[in-house]
Every structure is written in structure tokens, then in C-alpha cells.
Design a protein around this motif. Structure first.
Motif, PDB file in Angstrom:
ATOM      1  N   HIS A 186      51.840   5.856 -34.208  1.00  0.00           N
ATOM      2  CA  HIS A 186      51.159   7.055 -33.712  1.00  0.00           C
ATOM      3  C   HIS A 186      49.807   7.219 -34.410  1.00  0.00           C
ATOM      4  O   HIS A 186      49.708   7.112 -35.631  1.00  0.00           O
ATOM      5  N   PRO A 187      48.738   7.500 -33.645  1.00  0.00           N
ATOM      6  CA  PRO A 187      47.422   7.661 -34.284  1.00  0.00           C
ATOM      7  C   PRO A 187      47.348   8.838 -35.250  1.00  0.00           C
ATOM      8  O   PRO A 187      46.479   8.862 -36.125  1.00  0.00           O
ATOM      9  N   ASP A 188      48.260   9.802 -35.108  1.00  0.00           N
ATOM     10  CA  ASP A 188      48.283  10.947 -36.022  1.00  0.00           C
ATOM     11  C   ASP A 188      49.186  10.718 -37.228  1.00  0.00           C
ATOM     12  O   ASP A 188      49.364  11.626 -38.041  1.00  0.00           O
ATOM     13  N   CYS A 189      49.772   9.517 -37.346  1.00  0.00           N
ATOM     14  CA  CYS A 189      50.592   9.202 -38.518  1.00  0.00           C
ATOM     15  C   CYS A 189      49.650   8.976 -39.707  1.00  0.00           C
ATOM     16  O   CYS A 189      48.979   7.952 -39.792  1.00  0.00           O
ATOM     17  N   ASN A 190      49.641   9.926 -40.605  1.00  0.00           N
ATOM     18  CA  ASN A 190      48.725   9.867 -41.747  1.00  0.00           C
ATOM     19  C   ASN A 190      49.381   9.423 -43.042  1.00  0.00           C
ATOM     20  O   ASN A 190      48.696   9.040 -43.979  1.00  0.00           O
ATOM     21  N   ILE A 191      50.717   9.489 -43.092  1.00  0.00           N
ATOM     22  CA  ILE A 191      51.378   9.217 -44.368  1.00  0.00           C
ATOM     23  C   ILE A 191      52.691   8.476 -44.139  1.00  0.00           C
ATOM     24  O   ILE A 191      53.401   8.739 -43.163  1.00  0.00           O
ATOM     25  N   LEU A 192      52.969   7.520 -45.026  1.00  0.00           N
ATOM     26  CA  LEU A 192      54.233   6.785 -45.003  1.00  0.00           C
ATOM     27  C   LEU A 192      54.958   7.018 -46.328  1.00  0.00           C
ATOM     28  O   LEU A 192      54.343   6.969 -47.400  1.00  0.00           O
TER      29      LEU A 192
END
Length: 404
Positions: A175-181
Motif C-alpha cells: 500500500h502506498p500509505d504504508c509508512n511503517i513496518l
């Protein structure tokens, strides 16, 4: 055990049922049409954003979080019937309420184990639905059902951690809005206790050395709605020491704490999927004629529908009992029941969906009805969060131990 809905649960159920009828179900076809027009399959469709805005306006937001400081403050028993309703449209409804995995589990981790800075930087925007997240645990080279096998390295280098390893089926990472893992790896691979070798660190998606290599399919489907499932490679990605969640060696315990609520949430939604399947079976049975009479008059179809109803009622009671135990004696006290529902629910729902597919014939395996995609999701949950066999092994050991 009293499973009657209290006043607050009943109020939220009525609101959510209306929300599903007026907004979610009509949006399903719209979402498909909009997705076909997007330049990337991972971009959130406009109708999904509209659903999120409407759900938040109606006060149906972060219902999964029992911590009233961050969420709705519902117990597991209160949340169970609500999660079931969202399971009837798993592609749209959980995300609309900001109650979709893997964000839910990640928010729970940050709520329980994150420090003040981590909660401010990552939990708050997740709670607001402004960003998405991913949980990086599973690896292709080892049996990840045994978390002690994890090989990804998290090495201390001065005031930083260096992450090296390869993960896959990392939900949400496309997802392009996935900012953190949230990444699980070994900080002490030679440690005496194999369950104290792992740690978890927060890794921003744009960190140099983080490669989102490809999207992984599930039975030929790409989970567009929840941000896909990615293969992710960490090429010596560096993050500050302050990105450690909890303490070094605490990764295994955090994973167990995260997976308990996640398992019951999946089972709650699976019951909703089964209810949707029964509804579709009944509609098909009364609308279709074969061999001179409606399918609803065929004995085998009647048996399928009757058996499905019995199975769903049994599953629901077991899930509600598990939710009640989690609320009253904690996750550890509900250990046997959590494993029991994780074994029974996906397996049974797969069978119900399989019969629904059979009833629809060619339509059942097509994209014109939701059954094939629901089947793929349910079948996958026999593997996700621990395969059947792992839970059977652990549950059997607990049973046998009483007689040793």
C-alpha cells in the motif's frame, strides 16, 4: 456465561447493520469499477475513503481497541458481534472502520509495548487512519510457524540497529500509505533461550535498504483492499536504537501477545463470511431451477444449508465463549479456546463456502460473485497466525498433560 448483547453493543450493532446496508454493500461494485480505472492496484479507491469518513462521522471507528484512551473501549465480547458483521464484506468494511489487519495488531503492539515517542509518531496517525502499516515476521526460507526459526538479523551497531533478511507475505506493505513496518528478527541468535533471541523494531518503509521486491498472490488473488502481501528484503537497513519495541529479547512475547487478539478477530469475521455465504446459497436456491424443480427443493441443497446453519451457530458460541474468557481471565486463561476457534472456524467456513461455490456452479468460481474470493481468504486463514497443525499440537499437549 451470558452472551446477551448489552445496550451499547446493541446500539452499535444496529448502527453498523444500517451502515452496511446503506453504504458498504452498495460500494462493493463501485469499488471494483473504480479500481479498474486506477494507475496502481494498491491505491485506495475513492469509495473506500468515503466509507471511512462516514464511519468516523457515525462514531464507528477503532472499535477493536479495548483501551478507551485510544479506541472504543469495548470488551472482546462486545466487539465480537460487530466484527462478525464486518466479515460479511471483508474487503471494505473492516478498513472502513479502521479495524483491518495488519493495522489492528500493530496498533495493539504500539499501545501495549511502544514508548511515548513511538506512540506519538506512529500510533496516533494509525489511529486516525492517516497511514497504513505492515508486520514483517514470516520468512520463505524457514518454517515460520515456529517463530524461533526466524533468521532475519537485527544487529546493534553503535546507536543503530542494522536489519538484514528476507520476508514474504508481509500484509499491507504494497500500500502506498504504508509508512511503517514492525520487523521481527534475531538480536541474539546464540542466546541460550530460543524464545529470547528475537526482538522487534520499527522500520520506516522509506528507510534505505528496504526493498519491496514484489506482490505475493493468494490463490491467484492480490489483496488490493488491505495493501497486498509483499516480499520484502532488508539490505542492511539502519534504524535508530530508539526504534526497538520493548526490550531486546522481547520479540517472541510481543508476537504472542499480538497474535492472540488477531486470531479471535479473524474468527469473528469468518463467521460473518459464513453468514454471507448462507445468504447467497439461499438466494441462489430459490432463484435457480434444475431438473424440473427449484434448487431449494433438492434434498442435497437443503442438507447443505441446514448443516451450514448448525455449524455457524456452534462456531459463534465457541467464539463468544473465547471472547468472554479473554475478558474475564485473560489471553493465557483462554489459551485452549483461542486455539480451538483457530482450528475450527477457518476449516468449517471453508467447507461452507465450498458448498456455496458448488451451488453456484461456474458462477461460484467467477469474479461475478464474492464466493471465490471469500473462499481464498478463509482457506488462507488455515495457515495465517499459525497453521492448524501447530494449534492442534499445542492443544493436544495441554489436554494430555492433565493425565501425566
Amino acid at each position: 456465561m451470558d452472551f446477551a448483547f448489552d445496550a451499547r453493543t446493541e446500539e452499535l450493532r444496529k448502527k453498523l447493520l444500517t451502515f452496511m446496508d446503506e453504504h458498504v454493500y452498495p460500494a462493493e461494485k463501485v469499488a471494483e469499477e473504480q479500481r479498474a480505472q486506477l494507475s496502481s492496484p494498491w491505491i485506495t479507491v475513492p469509495v473506500q475513503e468515503a466509507l471511512k469518513a462516514e464511519a468516523r462521522k457515525q462514531g464507528m471507528w477503532n472499535l477493536f481497541l479495548p483501551d478507551s484512551e485510544y479506541g472504543a473501549g469495548l470488551t472482546n465480547l462486545q466487539y465480537a458481534p460487530l466484527a462478525e458483521i464486518t466479515g460479511r464484506s471483508p474487503q471494505l468494511a473492516p478498513t472502513a472502520l479502521n479495524c483491518a489487519a495488519p493495522d489492528t495488531g500493530n496498533m495493539e503492539v504500539l499501545t501495549q509495548f511502544g514508548n511515548e515517542q513511538q506512540r506519538k509518531q506512529w500510533l496516533e496517525p494509525l489511529l486516525a487512519g492517516e497511514i497504513r502499516s505492515a508486520f514483517a515476521m514470516t520468512e520463505p526460507e524457514v518454517a515460520s510457524s515456529d517463530a524461533t526459526n526466524i533468521e532475519t538479523r537485527i544487529d546493534r551497531d553503535g546507536d543503530a540497529y542494522v536489519i538484514t533478511g528476507r520476508k514474504w507475505y508481509i500484509s499491507g506493505a504494497m500500500h502506498p500509505d504504508c509508512n511503517i513496518l514492525i520487523v521481527m528478527g534475531k538480536t541474539d541468535p546464540e542466546g541460550e533461550d530460543p524464545r529470547r533471541q528475537q526482538s522487534m523494531v520499527l522500520v520506516p518503509r522509506d528507510t534505505p535498504g528496504v526493498e519491496i521486491r514484489r506482490a505475493m498472490q493468494v490463490y491467484g488473488y492480490e489483496d488490493h483492499y488491505h495493501g497486498g502481501h509483499a516480499e520484502v528484503v532488508f539490505h542492511g537497513a539502519r534504524v535508530p536504537v530508539g526504534n526497538l519495541i520493548g526490550e531486546e529479547g522481547g520479540g517472541f512475547a510481543i508476537a504472542q501477545a499480538r497474535l492472540g487478539p488477531g486470531r479471535i478477530h479473524h474468527c469473528m469475521r469468518l463467521i460473518g463470511m459464513a453468514e454471507r455465504a448462507i445468504e447467497l446459497m439461499c438466494r441462489r436456491a430459490v432463484e435457480r431451477t434444475a431438473f424440473g424443480k427449484p434448487l431449494a427443493q433438492q434434498g442435497v441443497v437443503q442438507e447443505w444449508i441446514a448443516d451450514a446453519r448448525v455449524a455457524v451457530e456452534q462456531l459463534r458460541l465457541l467464539v463468544l465463549k473465547t471472547a468472554w474468557l479473554m475478558d474475564t481471565v485473560g489471553n493465557r486463561g483462554a489459551h485452549t479456546e483461542i486455539q480451538a476457534i483457530k482450528i475450527a472456524t477457518p476449516r468449517t467456513v471453508v467447507d461452507i463456502l465450498d458448498q456455496a461455490v458448488q451451488l453456484y456452479g461456474a458462477g461460484g468460481v467467477s469474479q461475478d460473485f464474492p464466493l471465490a474470493e471469500l473462499w481464498a481468504a478463509a482457506r488462507t486463514l488455515r495457515i495465517a497466525d499459525g497453521p492448524d497443525e501447530v494449534h492442534q499440537r499445542s492443544l493436544a499437549r495441554r489436554e494430555i498433560k492433565q493425565y501425566l
